[in-house]
Design a protein around this motif. Structure first.
Motif, mmCIF file in Angstrom:
data_model
loop_
_atom_site.group_PDB
_atom_site.id
_atom_site.type_symbol
_atom_site.label_atom_id
_atom_site.label_comp_id
_atom_site.label_asym_id
_atom_site.label_seq_id
_atom_site.Cartn_x
_atom_site.Cartn_y
_atom_site.Cartn_z
ATOM 1 N N GLN A 110 -16.253 60.442 6.880
ATOM 2 C CA GLN A 110 -16.719 60.785 5.535
ATOM 3 C C GLN A 110 -18.125 61.366 5.569
ATOM 4 N N TRP A 111 -19.006 60.755 6.373
ATOM 5 C CA TRP A 111 -20.378 61.236 6.429
ATOM 6 C C TRP A 111 -20.450 62.623 7.075
ATOM 7 N N ALA A 112 -19.608 62.870 8.069
ATOM 8 C CA ALA A 112 -19.576 64.195 8.696
ATOM 9 C C ALA A 112 -19.186 65.252 7.668
ATOM 10 N N SER A 113 -18.196 64.932 6.833
ATOM 11 C CA SER A 113 -17.762 65.871 5.795
ATOM 12 C C SER A 113 -18.857 66.076 4.747
ATOM 13 N N ILE A 114 -19.520 64.977 4.354
ATOM 14 C CA ILE A 114 -20.583 65.066 3.352
ATOM 15 C C ILE A 114 -21.750 65.894 3.871
ATOM 16 N N LYS A 115 -22.143 65.673 5.127
ATOM 17 C CA LYS A 115 -23.252 66.442 5.696
ATOM 18 C C LYS A 115 -22.943 67.946 5.694
ATOM 19 N N ALA A 116 -21.688 68.282 6.021
ATOM 20 C CA ALA A 116 -21.299 69.701 6.019
ATOM 21 C C ALA A 116 -21.399 70.261 4.597
ATOM 22 N N SER A 117 -20.954 69.466 3.613
ATOM 23 C CA SER A 117 -21.029 69.914 2.220
ATOM 24 C C SER A 117 -22.473 70.052 1.757
ATOM 25 N N LEU A 118 -23.345 69.147 2.216
ATOM 26 C CA LEU A 118 -24.760 69.223 1.847
ATOM 27 C C LEU A 118 -25.417 70.480 2.423
ATOM 28 N N MET A 119 -25.030 70.864 3.630
ATOM 29 C CA MET A 119 -25.573 72.087 4.215
ATOM 30 C C MET A 119 -25.083 73.313 3.457
#
Length: 428
Positions: free
Chosen positions: A238-247
């Motif tokens: 989940q955090w990997a996906s969120i970080k990508a979305s934040l970028m």
């Protein structure tokens, strides 16, 4: 599934309605409350509540002089401010000193420090009203008071041979709390059009961006839930996906000069606070366990002393001592801790002891009944032994909970999330 979807929809509507009450507020601001609290001191630091994202804190010192006394106080405030709702606790620790000791006829061994000390605990609640004010309710109680008292030593004939001065708990006679209600103006920023636990957006409103922030906020809520349940594999993905979305969000914002978005909260916050509360609870049990063992030992020792030397003057000292023993038991050890359950009567004083204690506090003459007093002291010793056992048992529950939650791994991952977020700047 349909029923669950309805519940989720209702929850989202309620959350949006609550968030609207706090819309327009900057992520960080200070509120000066000393005038509202109407506190008069000889001198004081400014009384300020500091709002930082979803946390509220503050600390200040004050000094008050009344006749021959000086009271020095240190106050702290800690709490949360989420969706326009304030929940906080304030604690004031005070020490009272004698101003003119040299003119007083004090014994040579009388302590040179404070002669009285205590703790005032307050519960603070608030709600944003009218969009630009916060209505605050303040309730404060005296929860501990200690004064210097003389402890006499006697010879076999009942004559005083020595006097030792030490702090002893004083009965709390205050029945009603100090209650205050007041309204403060908020530093509303009319440029803010989006705000929740994770993001604040100001400037030109963007509907597409609002949708993206809603989606990201939902993902962060899901990640928070995974951490709270120790599901680290899921949380990691989940955090990997969120970080990508934040970028992606950061790149998008680079092209929107009229709109600014700030990342103000972390999905790891709840998990970290959860373990902080449990750790505080565990430390409270350790401290109470030590106290219970010492009180059990105290009563067992004095039972023998009283059997051999049952005198009125000894009983007067005891009347002051054991009547206040239960003041050492915290009343809010487990308040506000999610997922923790315990018997409400775990540390309750047995009814017979409580009744006898109340009678003794009103009429010390009942202590002259040697047989009954010694029997009651035996009950006190057994009571404290049970408290010690309960502390060990409850602390074991906490550490079992740590194992189930994978405390070390969760906190390590939560720390990593915090570091990633602290180093991330979305844009202007």
């Amino acid at each position: 599934m349909v029923f669950r979807a309805i519940l989720i929809s209702l929850f989202m509507l309620m959350t949006c309605a609550e968030a609207a009450t706090a819309a327009g507020l900057p992520a960080n601001f200070d509120l000066e409350v000393e005038k509202a609290l109407r506190i008069e001191h000889h001198w004081r630091d400014p009384i300020i509540y500091q709002f930082r994202g979803q946390t509220v804190s503050g600390s200040w010192r004050s000094e008050t002089k009344v006749k021959d006394l000086k009271v020095v106080s240190e106050a702290t405030v800690k709490g949360t401010f989420i969706d326009g709702v304030l929940h906080a606790r304030q604690q004031v620790i005070y020490n009272t000193y004698l101003l003119n000791r040299e003119t007083m006829s004090l014994p040579q061994n009388y302590p040179k420090g404070p002669v009285n000390r205590g703790i005032l605990d307050a519960v603070i609640s608030g709600q944003v009203v009218n969009g630009n004010q916060i209505k605050i309710h303040f309730e404060q109680r005296l929860t501990r008071s200690q004064s210097i008292a003389a402890d006499h030593r006697y010879d076999s004939k009942g004559n005083i041979v020595d006097t030792v001065f030490a702090f002893k708990d004083a009965p709390i006679t205050e029945k009603k709390p100090t209650v205050m209600d007041f309204v403060l103006d908020l530093p509303v920023d009319s440029g803010i059009w989006y705000q929740n636990a994770y993001f604040t957006a100001r400037g030109e409103k963007d509907t597409k961006l609002e949708w993206a922030l809603d989606r990201l906020s939902g993902q962060m809520d899901s990640l928070s839930g995974s951490l709270m349940n120790g599901k680290l594999d899921l949380a990691s993905s989940q955090w990997a996906s969120i970080k990508a979305s934040l970028m992606d969000l950061k790149a998008d914002l680079a092209r929107k000069s009229e709109t600014q978005v700030s990342l103000v909260g972390s999905p790891a916050r709840k998990a970290i606070e959860h373990f902080e509360k449990y750790e505080k609870l565990s430390q409270g049990y350790v401290k109470l366990h030590k106290t219970a063992l010492s009180q059990n030992d105290w009563f067992n020792q004095h039972i023998l002393d009283l059997k051999l030397n049952f005198m009125n003057n000894v009983m007067k000292v005891m009347a002051t001592s054991f009547i206040s023993w239960t003041n050492v038991i915290p009343t809010d050890l487990y308040a506000g801790i999610e997922g923790y359950s315990m018997q409400t009567s775990l540390f309750a004083l047995p009814r017979t002891l409580a009744s006898w204690q109340e009678q003794a506090s009103k009429d010390a003459s009942i202590l002259k009944d040697q047989k009954r007093t010694i029997m009651m002291m035996g009950d006190y010793a057994r009571y404290w032994s049970k408290v010690a056992e309960a502390c060990v048992r409850e602390n074991r529950k906490i550490h079992d909970h740590y194992d189930r939650m994978r405390k070390g791994d969760v906190l390590a991952f939560a720390s990593r999330i915090q570091q990633d977020i602290s180093g991330l700047r979305l844009g202007q």
